[in-house]
Design a protein around this motif. Structure first.
Motif, PDB file in Angstrom:
ATOM      1  N   ILE B  98       0.604  -1.173   0.068  1.00 27.25           N
ATOM      2  CA  ILE B  98      -0.022  -0.096   0.034  1.00 27.25           C
ATOM      3  C   ILE B  98       0.745   1.232  -0.005  1.00 27.25           C
ATOM      4  O   ILE B  98       0.590   2.259  -0.680  1.00 27.25           O
ATOM      5  CB  ILE B  98      -1.062  -0.002   1.171  1.00 27.25           C
ATOM      6  CG1 ILE B  98      -1.850  -1.233   1.428  1.00 27.25           C
ATOM      7  CG2 ILE B  98      -1.786   1.351   1.335  1.00 27.25           C
ATOM      8  CD1 ILE B  98      -3.088  -1.391   2.269  1.00 27.25           C
ATOM      9  N   LEU B 100       3.908   1.679  -1.368  1.00 23.92           N
ATOM     10  CA  LEU B 100       4.270   1.905  -2.660  1.00 23.92           C
ATOM     11  C   LEU B 100       3.117   2.464  -3.542  1.00 23.92           C
ATOM     12  O   LEU B 100       3.560   3.386  -4.568  1.00 23.92           O
ATOM     13  CB  LEU B 100       4.786   0.739  -3.395  1.00 23.92           C
ATOM     14  CG  LEU B 100       6.251   0.046  -2.863  1.00 23.92           C
ATOM     15  CD1 LEU B 100       6.345  -1.450  -3.225  1.00 23.92           C
ATOM     16  CD2 LEU B 100       7.303   0.867  -2.868  1.00 23.92           C
ATOM     17  N   PHE B 101       1.888   1.823  -3.398  1.00 26.72           N
ATOM     18  CA  PHE B 101       0.763   2.341  -4.239  1.00 26.72           C
ATOM     19  C   PHE B 101       0.685   3.865  -3.826  1.00 26.72           C
ATOM     20  O   PHE B 101       0.263   4.580  -4.823  1.00 26.72           O
ATOM     21  CB  PHE B 101      -0.377   1.494  -3.804  1.00 26.72           C
ATOM     22  CG  PHE B 101      -1.674   1.821  -4.488  1.00 26.72           C
ATOM     23  CD1 PHE B 101      -1.888   2.078  -6.047  1.00 26.72           C
ATOM     24  CD2 PHE B 101      -2.680   2.369  -3.868  1.00 26.72           C
ATOM     25  CE1 PHE B 101      -3.144   2.295  -6.331  1.00 26.72           C
ATOM     26  CE2 PHE B 101      -4.035   2.756  -4.358  1.00 26.72           C
ATOM     27  CZ  PHE B 101      -3.954   2.876  -5.607  1.00 26.72           C
ATOM     28  N   LEU B 102       0.926   4.390  -2.700  1.00 28.92           N
ATOM     29  CA  LEU B 102       0.563   5.550  -2.160  1.00 28.92           C
ATOM     30  C   LEU B 102       1.497   6.490  -2.371  1.00 28.92           C
ATOM     31  O   LEU B 102       1.313   7.765  -2.109  1.00 28.92           O
ATOM     32  CB  LEU B 102      -0.155   5.657  -0.948  1.00 28.92           C
ATOM     33  CG  LEU B 102      -1.514   5.110  -0.603  1.00 28.92           C
ATOM     34  CD1 LEU B 102      -1.956   5.131   0.869  1.00 28.92           C
ATOM     35  CD2 LEU B 102      -2.561   5.630  -1.566  1.00 28.92           C
ATOM     36  N   ASN B 103       2.812   6.121  -2.756  1.00 23.80           N
ATOM     37  CA  ASN B 103       4.030   7.045  -2.643  1.00 23.80           C
ATOM     38  C   ASN B 103       3.977   7.668  -4.006  1.00 23.80           C
ATOM     39  O   ASN B 103       5.011   7.497  -4.662  1.00 23.80           O
ATOM     40  CB  ASN B 103       5.031   6.290  -2.375  1.00 23.80           C
ATOM     41  CG  ASN B 103       6.392   7.267  -2.171  1.00 23.80           C
ATOM     42  OD1 ASN B 103       6.159   8.075  -1.513  1.00 23.80           O
ATOM     43  ND2 ASN B 103       7.592   6.785  -2.700  1.00 23.80           N
ATOM     44  N   GLN B 104       2.923   8.720  -4.067  1.00 26.59           N
ATOM     45  CA  GLN B 104       2.951   9.552  -5.216  1.00 26.59           C
ATOM     46  C   GLN B 104       2.680  10.855  -4.848  1.00 26.59           C
ATOM     47  O   GLN B 104       2.545  11.157  -3.636  1.00 26.59           O
ATOM     48  CB  GLN B 104       1.925   9.130  -6.300  1.00 26.59           C
ATOM     49  CG  GLN B 104       1.875   7.790  -6.959  1.00 26.59           C
ATOM     50  CD  GLN B 104       3.110   7.338  -7.920  1.00 26.59           C
ATOM     51  OE1 GLN B 104       3.725   8.582  -8.434  1.00 26.59           O
ATOM     52  NE2 GLN B 104       3.404   6.393  -8.258  1.00 26.59           N
ATOM     53  N   THR B 105       2.769  11.884  -5.824  1.00 29.26           N
ATOM     54  CA  THR B 105       2.609  13.305  -5.551  1.00 29.26           C
ATOM     55  C   THR B 105       1.158  13.947  -6.212  1.00 29.26           C
ATOM     56  O   THR B 105       1.202  15.071  -6.608  1.00 29.26           O
ATOM     57  CB  THR B 105       3.605  14.345  -5.917  1.00 29.26           C
ATOM     58  OG1 THR B 105       4.063  13.758  -7.193  1.00 29.26           O
ATOM     59  CG2 THR B 105       4.850  13.775  -4.744  1.00 29.26           C
ATOM     60  N   VAL B 106       0.202  13.106  -6.315  1.00 25.57           N
ATOM     61  CA  VAL B 106      -0.916  13.690  -7.106  1.00 25.57           C
ATOM     62  C   VAL B 106      -1.602  14.258  -6.047  1.00 25.57           C
ATOM     63  O   VAL B 106      -1.343  14.628  -4.887  1.00 25.57           O
ATOM     64  CB  VAL B 106      -1.906  12.517  -7.530  1.00 25.57           C
ATOM     65  CG1 VAL B 106      -1.230  11.625  -8.673  1.00 25.57           C
ATOM     66  CG2 VAL B 106      -2.324  11.450  -6.696  1.00 25.57           C
ATOM     67  N   THR B 185       7.296   6.614   5.492  1.00 28.31           N
ATOM     68  CA  THR B 185       8.209   7.364   6.080  1.00 28.31           C
ATOM     69  C   THR B 185       9.592   7.136   5.615  1.00 28.31           C
ATOM     70  O   THR B 185      10.330   7.865   5.073  1.00 28.31           O
ATOM     71  CB  THR B 185       8.178   7.642   7.571  1.00 28.31           C
ATOM     72  OG1 THR B 185       6.720   7.372   8.102  1.00 28.31           O
ATOM     73  CG2 THR B 185       8.592   8.902   8.240  1.00 28.31           C
ATOM     74  N   ARG B 199      18.739   2.985 -12.014  1.00 24.54           N
ATOM     75  CA  ARG B 199      17.822   2.996 -13.198  1.00 24.54           C
ATOM     76  C   ARG B 199      18.605   3.018 -14.438  1.00 24.54           C
ATOM     77  O   ARG B 199      18.746   2.347 -15.412  1.00 24.54           O
ATOM     78  CB  ARG B 199      17.056   4.447 -13.361  1.00 24.54           C
ATOM     79  CG  ARG B 199      15.726   4.072 -12.421  1.00 24.54           C
ATOM     80  CD  ARG B 199      14.525   4.906 -12.902  1.00 24.54           C
ATOM     81  NE  ARG B 199      13.348   4.647 -12.195  1.00 24.54           N
ATOM     82  CZ  ARG B 199      13.059   5.653 -11.270  1.00 24.54           C
ATOM     83  NH1 ARG B 199      13.482   6.535 -11.180  1.00 24.54           N
ATOM     84  NH2 ARG B 199      11.961   4.958 -10.543  1.00 24.54           N
ATOM     85  N   GLY B 205      11.353  -2.096 -11.716  1.00 22.49           N
ATOM     86  CA  GLY B 205      10.425  -2.885 -10.842  1.00 22.49           C
ATOM     87  C   GLY B 205      10.923  -3.569  -9.901  1.00 22.49           C
ATOM     88  O   GLY B 205      11.538  -3.263  -8.844  1.00 22.49           O
ATOM     89  N   MET B 208      14.589  -3.443  -8.968  1.00 20.43           N
ATOM     90  CA  MET B 208      14.764  -2.348  -8.204  1.00 20.43           C
ATOM     91  C   MET B 208      14.386  -2.282  -6.779  1.00 20.43           C
ATOM     92  O   MET B 208      15.209  -1.752  -5.870  1.00 20.43           O
ATOM     93  CB  MET B 208      14.201  -1.276  -8.960  1.00 20.43           C
ATOM     94  CG  MET B 208      14.019   0.403  -8.294  1.00 20.43           C
ATOM     95  SD  MET B 208      15.835   1.108  -8.464  1.00 20.43           S
ATOM     96  CE  MET B 208      15.365   2.231  -9.889  1.00 20.43           C
ATOM     97  N   LEU B 209      13.109  -2.482  -6.536  1.00 20.99           N
ATOM     98  CA  LEU B 209      12.881  -3.023  -5.211  1.00 20.99           C
ATOM     99  C   LEU B 209      13.734  -3.544  -4.188  1.00 20.99           C
ATOM    100  O   LEU B 209      13.940  -3.333  -3.200  1.00 20.99           O
ATOM    101  CB  LEU B 209      11.186  -3.348  -5.420  1.00 20.99           C
ATOM    102  CG  LEU B 209      10.515  -3.560  -3.779  1.00 20.99           C
ATOM    103  CD1 LEU B 209      10.242  -2.418  -3.336  1.00 20.99           C
ATOM    104  CD2 LEU B 209       9.200  -4.478  -4.151  1.00 20.99           C
ATOM    105  N   ILE B 213      15.667  -0.543  -3.071  1.00 19.25           N
ATOM    106  CA  ILE B 213      14.883   0.035  -2.145  1.00 19.25           C
ATOM    107  C   ILE B 213      14.979  -0.538  -0.903  1.00 19.25           C
ATOM    108  O   ILE B 213      14.923   0.156   0.040  1.00 19.25           O
ATOM    109  CB  ILE B 213      13.400   0.116  -2.879  1.00 19.25           C
ATOM    110  CG1 ILE B 213      13.418   0.909  -4.267  1.00 19.25           C
ATOM    111  CG2 ILE B 213      12.649   1.219  -1.854  1.00 19.25           C
ATOM    112  CD1 ILE B 213      13.927   2.201  -4.223  1.00 19.25           C
ATOM    113  N   ALA B 220      12.800   0.742   8.603  1.00 17.45           N
ATOM    114  CA  ALA B 220      11.409   0.719   8.694  1.00 17.45           C
ATOM    115  C   ALA B 220      11.200  -0.814   8.912  1.00 17.45           C
ATOM    116  O   ALA B 220      10.267  -1.092   9.697  1.00 17.45           O
ATOM    117  CB  ALA B 220      10.906   1.199   7.601  1.00 17.45           C
TER     118      ALA B 220
END
Lengths: 282, 305
Positions: B98, B100-106, B185, B199, B205, B208-209, B213, B220
């Motif tokens: 979740i 990763l899904f929400l780590n955006q800046t929209v 966080t 990259r 994908g 990288m994770l 990452i 964490a």
């Protein structure tokens, strides 16, 4: 940034993401949404088997009004406030001091005491239950708010010390040395130099401890028994046995019980999250 | 100023680096010792007695522990603890997913993040109630959805084979939210240069994770493990609210069974309850020991590094 920012992806991907977001959120909160919908229905809907259709009438005020004016709920809420606030003050005050002692001074046993606080914070409640209940009964504090407050302060001091000590460790030590060279007394260094710098930590801990204590159920069950001292988490079960199978009232009641920590969270989000990550994840 | 007061002043002055920490530690340490440290030892002691909490206690040695060996309910509780531990850990990958899904800046993403985190702020009692209503065979939303898709109804909390899993699912809800916020966080602090470098090396994908990452998310992950394991072994509220140990005692865990024995409706068996608590404590001690060892290593590294 990982994953790849969505604005660098194709237009189609962006639209998919934007529409997935609300969908995922609704799915995630579905059980809660269900309870909210229950809490505004009239009782007759449940008898008629109309659980998920349009409510036959909108009874928000009736249901919540009954929770507030016809049940013990306000008393339980008041008890929760009177248990939670003193605990927050006590635990934060004690841990400012322990954190200062463990974070600033070097002495034998420093790390040992620090690790004792951490370890104690992780133990299962059940290993403390019988002796703590006994102690509280013997002090004449069984079924009183004070009995709960004293235990909560003691137990939370473990977690709070961990947090405060690590926070103080990260402060610039030169400040304290400079004050010492000036001949400032140690307690004045605590009060005038360190304490003002601890404000963010105090805010984070206060918010966090408030939530922990408000949501405590186990100790309320062990140390209290009636509406005289029980906090709302324990009170809600008596409330529910008073309104068995009246889902519209039971759901309204549990929403009311949940509101204070939720409100605190939304008001002080930044502090809350800083506290949760134990300051370890910067 | 008299001589004596000057003497004390100088004594204080000379020893202030020892006296100050002691004075500052004293109140907190006193509380903690009385309410946490001493009770642990007392529980060990009580577990050697047969005691109803009121009358005289009879010393029975290890009898309580011997009884645990033949107690079927203890065995069930222990196995349920294992289930809790194993399944609760799912909160960590789910939380990462979740995050990763929400780590955006929209636009509005902050509100989304808060709302996804929101279940964690609810008390376990409320979570338990919310889920037990969600599971209700007639009125529950879960069965309404199942029926909508033409599937039969299930009474999760009424079925001894399913009830524990139903409760664990309820517990995973706030726990996943907690892990999510830890990872969000953590993701904030991921070094963008390393991501760029990855990259350029053609990592994408999953690769990288896994290689770039996750190593950076180690702190964490460590905290997520600590809080999830402790949370799994502490599970009590949900069980008490959702099934009260039933049906037929199938959802008991050690923490709940201990409470039932010591303060439940079947009478006060403080000694036997304490013996259960000691077993739970020893299980937890394995994890606590490991956590402390990790923290101690970091502490030493910080001091010498």
């Amino acid at each position: 940034m990982f994953p790849t920012p969505i604005e660098k992806r194709s237009r189609a991907a962006q639209i998919t993401y934007q529409s997935l977001l609300p969908l995922a959120l609704i799915l995630w909160l579905l059980p809660l949404i269900a309870v909210m919908l229950f809490s505004i229905r009239p009782f007759s809907d449940f008898g008629a088997g109309n659980y998920w259709g349009m409510p036959s009438s909108f009874e928000f005020f009736t249901n919540y009004g009954r929770v507030f004016f016809e049940s013990d709920m306000p008393r339980y809420l008041m008890n929760s406030v009177l248990i939670t606030v003193p605990t927050v003050v006590g635990a934060v005050a004690l841990s400012c001091m322990t954190g200062f002692a463990l974070g600033i001074y070097r002495f034998r046993g420093n790390l040992l005491i620090f690790f004792m606080f951490i370890a104690g914070n992780f133990v299962p409640f059940q290993i403390l239950m019988v002796p703590v209940r006994d102690l509280t009964v013997n002090m004449g504090l069984y079924d009183t708010k004070l009995g709960l407050v004293l235990f909560h302060i003691a137990f939370q001091t473990g977690f709070c010390t961990l947090f405060m000590r690590n926070f103080i460790r990260a402060l610039p030590y030169e400040l304290i040395e400079a004050a010492r060279v000036e001949g400032v007394a140690e307690w004045r260094i605590f009060w005038f130099v360190v304490l003002p710098l601890m404000r963010p930590a105090i805010a984070a801990l206060a918010v966090l401890v408030f939530t922990f204590i408000w949501n405590d159920y186990f100790w309320a069950l062990v140390l209290t028994q009636g509406p005289g001292a029980q906090p709302v988490t324990a009170g809600i079960t008596s409330f529910n046995s008073q309104y068995v199978a009246q889902y519209h009232l039971m759901s309204a009641g549990s929403i009311v019980a949940a509101i204070p920590p939720v409100a605190i969270f939304f008001l002080m989000q930044k502090h809350f999250i800083a506290g949760l990550t134990l300051g370890a994840v910067k | 100023m008299t001589d004596t007061s000057r003497d004390t002043a100088t004594w204080m002055q000379r020893n202030r680096m020892t006296v100050t920490p002691i004075l500052f530690l004293l109140p907190g340490l006193l509380f903690f010792t009385v309410y946490v440290i001493i009770p642990i030892f007392q529980s060990f002691q009580i577990s050697l007695y047969d005691w109803d909490g009121l009358g005289a206690a009879t010393y029975v040695g290890l009898e309580n522990y011997r009884e645990l060996g033949t107690d079927r309910n203890f065995e069930i509780s222990l196995w349920n603890n294992v289930r809790w531990l194993a399944l609760y850990l799912l909160a960590i990958p789910m939380g990462l997913f979740i995050a990763l899904f929400l780590n955006q800046t929209v636009v509005g993403i902050r509100l989304y993040k808060s709302l996804f985190f929101f279940p964690f702020v609810l008390s376990q009692v409320v979570v338990g109630l919310v889920f037990s209503w969600f599971y209700l065979p007639r009125e529950g939303l879960l069965n309404a959805v199942l029926q909508f898709f033409g599937l039969g109804t299930v009474n999760i909390l009424g079925d001894p084979d399913l009830a524990t899993y139903g409760i664990i699912a309820a517990g995973l809800w706030p726990q996943t939210a907690y892990c999510m916020i830890l990872y969000l966080t953590g993701l904030n602090a991921v070094d963008p240069e390393q991501v760029e470098a990855g990259r350029l090396d053609g990592a994408k994908g999953w690769k990288m994770l896994w290689y770039v990452i996750l190593p950076q998310l180690k702190p964490a992950t460590f905290i997520a493990f600590v809080v999830t394991i402790i949370g799994a072994l502490r599970s009590f509220d949900l069980i008490s609210v959702m099934t009260n140990g039933g049906p037929f005692g199938s959802t008991r865990v050690l923490s709940f069974y201990m409470f039932e024995q010591a303060l439940g409706e079947y009478g006060f068996r403080m000694g036997y309850g304490s013996a259960i608590a000691v077993v739970l404590f020893l299980i937890m001690l394995v994890f606590i020991g490991y956590f402390l060892w990790q923290m101690w290593r970091d502490e030493r590294a910080a001091r010498h590094g």
